[in-house]
Design an enzyme around this catalytic site. Sequence first.
Site, PDB file in Angstrom:
ATOM      1  CD  GLU A  39      -2.161  -6.763   5.376  1.00 33.05           C
ATOM      2  OE1 GLU A  39      -2.097  -6.067   6.412  1.00 33.05           O
ATOM      3  OE2 GLU A  39      -3.214  -7.308   5.009  1.00 33.05           O
ATOM      4  CG  LEU A  82      -0.761   6.635   1.242  1.00 37.40           C
ATOM      5  CD1 LEU A  82       0.010   5.514   0.555  1.00 37.40           C
ATOM      6  CD2 LEU A  82      -2.060   6.087   1.811  1.00 37.40           C
ATOM      7  CE1 TYR A 122      -2.431  -7.396  11.036  1.00 33.02           C
ATOM      8  CE2 TYR A 122      -1.124  -5.922   9.665  1.00 33.02           C
ATOM      9  CZ  TYR A 122      -2.299  -6.587   9.918  1.00 33.02           C
ATOM     10  OH  TYR A 122      -3.329  -6.473   9.053  1.00 33.02           O
ATOM     11  CG  ASP A 140      -5.820  -5.771  12.447  1.00 33.49           C
ATOM     12  OD1 ASP A 140      -6.564  -6.524  13.121  1.00 33.49           O
ATOM     13  OD2 ASP A 140      -6.157  -5.305  11.343  1.00 33.49           O
TER      14      ASP A 140
END
Length: 351
Positions: A39, A82, A122, A140
Amino acid sequence: MGPNILDKIIDPLLEWFDVHARELPWRENPIPYRVWISEIMLQQTRVETARPYFERFVRELPDIAALAAVPEPRLLKLWEGLGYYSRARNLQRAAQVILERFGGELPSDLEELRSLPGIGEYTAGAIASIAFGKPTPAVDGNVLRVVCRLLECRDDIGNPATKRRISEALQQIYPPTRCGDFTQSLMELGATVCLPGGAPRCEACPLAEWCKARQHGSAGELPVKNAAKPRRIEEKTIFLLRAGEQIALRRREDQGLLAGLWEFPAVPGNLNSAGALEQLQKWGITCRNLADAGTAKHIFSHLEWHMQGYLADTSETLDIFTWVSLQALEQEIALPSALKFFKSVLLTKFL
Ligand code: SF4
């Protein structure tokens, strides 16, 4: 917000998910640690990009103790590419807190999850439902789009109140079992069927029968997002300084954007070659030759860097910078993605 439509979607959505869920590495063994890592990686990163990073990360750091103990340079190297390195640092801080306060186990309670660095509403909802089977929505962009279209809701999704209302509406209809699958099925529908813009694949959608946007042909207009402020543009001149086999780097400040990461020496503004030579002199660097290294642009959420690069050879390694070998630059040092163009210029030219 319309629970009477939403409470019809549970069974068709779960049946659809049983058949159409993508095989993703974090779904194979959804223990809390893996769900958490996935996540965090999936924030601001697409599934296909995240997949190899996830596999490499959990192979090298298979549990919370390993994550808490890994030296930071190695952690950042695993994260290189990333972007948003604060996510990796927060992961490690959270792992250390989990060891100290939660006996080494990720907590299942929503508030305890939210107390951990890097875990917001979230992510807490996603972990609690996917890893612990709790009825906690995780709203999301994909879920906002699906729900706004289903209900033909024209509220601004940039407004946190809209997200809150959608989360509350979903909370009311969570099924008693398969909470994690329900959370993932909503995300998955948004990611693979209810696509953004004018491209939803309504003919393949298990919810088409109840969808108001489909009935009224309004899916392309939804969800509504009022224009964000334009991004600020920062021009920068980047110096790729080489002394023999050594390359100059410096560390960014400990606070702010890309805090504490390595970077090539840089100054604000788009300098021409005369200006670049002048800057090198200010640093006390005698330049043997200066060459244009090209231009690159990098987009952050609120900011754009427009960069002009120069390659310069010098004979001394002045200690205002840290000098590293090309091999170290390639294999050990994590540079921000914003600089990957210039890193590849150096490696291509000299390795
Ligand atoms: Fe999205 Fe179309 Fe499904 Fe409605 S019917 S939820 S617009 S894909």
